[in-house]
Scaffold this motif. Structure first.
Motif: not given
Ligand code: NDP
Length: 405
Positions: A11-16, A46-50, A138-140, A162-164, A225-227
């Motif tokens: 939820s803390t990432g770009s998509i989340g 999330a991964g580590s962003n508490a 998608k990696e799953t 969700v991938d566009s 997007m994410g890194r």
């Molecule tokens: P981000 O790097 O922005 O976010 C990744 C998310 O995963 C963060 O919430 C992160 O938490 C969490 N995370 C990382 N490691 C773990 C772990 N070991 N256990 C639990 N949670 C974890 O990535 P994106 O949002 O860019 O991408 C997410 C997925 O969506 C990827 O598979 C990507 O290929 C796919 N995708 C993304 C698109 C985009 O526009 N961004 C478009 C299409 C597909 P924390 O913040 O704490 O590190």
């Protein structure tokens, strides 16, 4: 109607974070009487962003949380998490936090938006439980599509892309009837064409690409997007992963999945049918559009993404990808045809190589080379259970670590 209970992994990432904006938007539509369903976020991980996770939990009143890595502390299971908005809730911690969240919290739909193969156990658990899965991770599917898809088919779990590009294909094939992945390829669907922006190195020479810096590779021209995915886009590895993802979602063999470079990122994918007719899905390059499509399906609702201005766009350009400069793309066919563990090896080798590149240990050009070398070296033994995939994943990471050293 009862609310639709949603868990967001990553939820803390770009998509989340964009998904939470979409949820707020859909709930506003519900308040206005435009959408019949309200969404209740019942879990976040999330991964580590508490810190951000805590703020999201307060904003959406979420009691059940998961955090893979607790900074500066040993992860302890079942830790109590105080939340001002909700009184109290449960924070699951440790590498299996997301999977436990899925197994312990009832929900109707899971948004899998974690990055990397780390998302596999939780996504597989959601498939076992028959949850609808809005799939960004998608990696799953790349690592374990041949495991996840049969499980989803048995449990009735729908994999809502969700991938566009995959959302685009899904929308285009609705013209054949109410089809939802995972599915067998409809006979009337001759092939699909996924588009790629071409990334920041579209016009660079091979030598320039090979020695590109992380800063240059992270500078994507059309998507924010994410890194990890941004680096994958620069190498076209992302498109290779998407070809494999499409193979698993739509049951298509590699020779019915094409890729074209389309720098404008307006057409996300096309479906070409037996009669020669082609349906393309277009939209602004804004992930809130496919996220909303997956969460609100089958409803088409007012969206928050910007509209396309056709007069400003003027033209749409397409080019054949250059495999000499972007060798990652051709590896997708090899992985699909090899089957077994090839996807897990390919994906993990790429993840490890991307990390090595971002930390300055290898040049950009070695990323696809290492993924190819891992495939050469480690073969494609069959996969039957999750531990087979995890073993192949670990072996590929060891292989890359050794090669980098
Ligand atoms: P981000 O790097 O922005 O976010 C990744 C998310 O995963 C963060 O919430 C992160 O938490 C969490 N995370 C990382 N490691 C773990 C772990 N070991 N256990 C639990 N949670 C974890 O990535 P994106 O949002 O860019 O991408 C997410 C997925 O969506 C990827 O598979 C990507 O290929 C796919 N995708 C993304 C698109 C985009 O526009 N961004 C478009 C299409 C597909 P924390 O913040 O704490 O590190």
């Amino acid at each position: 109607m009862p609310p639709r209970r949603l868990i967001i992994l990553g939820s803390t990432g770009s998509i989340g974070t964009q998904a939470l904006d979409v949820v707020a938007h859909l709930n506003a539509l519900h308040e206005q009487g435009v959408h019949p369903r309200r969404y209740e976020v019942v879990g976040l991980s999330a991964g580590s962003n508490a810190e951000l996770l805590g703020r999201q939990a307060e904003r959406f009143g979420v009691r059940d949380l998961g955090l893979a890595v607790v900074k500066g502390a040993n992860p302890s299971h079942g830790e109590h998490y105080p939340s001002r908005a909700t009184g109290s809730g449960t924070m699951r911690t440790g590498p299996d936090a997301a999977e436990r969240l899925i197994r312990e919290v009832e929900c109707d739909i899971v948004l899998a938006a974690m990055v990397g193969a780390a998302g596999l156990p939780a996504t597989l658990a959601a498939a076992e439980l028959g949850r609808d899965i809005a799939l960004a991770n998608k990696e799953t599917l790349v690592a374990a599509g041949s495991l996840v898809v049969p499980v989803a088919q048995r449990s009735g779990s729908r994999l809502l892309p969700v991938d566009s590009e995959h959302s685009a294909v899904w929308q285009a094939i609705q013209s054949l009837g109410p089809i939802t992945p995972p599915c067998d390829a409809p006979r009337a669907l001759e092939r699909i064409i996924l588009t790629a922006s071409g990334g920041p190195f579209r016009n660079w020479t091979k030598e320039e690409i090979d020695r590109a810096t992380p800063e240059e590779a992270l500078n994507h021209p059309t998507w924010s997007m994410g890194r990890k995915i941004t680096i994958d886009c620069a190498s076209l590895m992302n498109k290779a992963l998407e070809v494999i993802e499409a193979h698993h979602l739509f049951g298509l063999p590699a020779d019915r999945i094409d890729v074209l470079i389309h720098p404008g990122s307006i057409v996300h994918a096309m479906a070409e049918f037996a009669d020669g007719s082609v349906i393309a899905q277009m939209g602004a390059p804004d992930m809130r559009l496919p996220i909303q499509h997956a969460l609100a399906f089958p409803h088409r609702l007012p969206g928050i993404a910007p509209r396309l201005d056709w007069r400003e766009i003027g033209r749409l350009d397409f080019q054949e990808p250059d495999h000499a400069r972007f060798p990652a793309l051709a590896l997708a066919t090899r992985v699909i045809e090899a089957g077994g563990n090839a996807g897990a090896i390919f994906n993990a080798a790429n993840e490890a190589a991307v990390e090595a590149f971002l930390s300055g240990r290898i040049p950009f050009g070695r990323i696809p080379a290492l993924a190819a070398a891992a495939l050469d070296e480690l073969g494609a033994p069959p996969i039957a259970v999750l531990s087979d995939v995890l073993a192949a994943d670990a072996e590929a990471r060891r292989f890359v670590a050794q090669a980098v050293r």
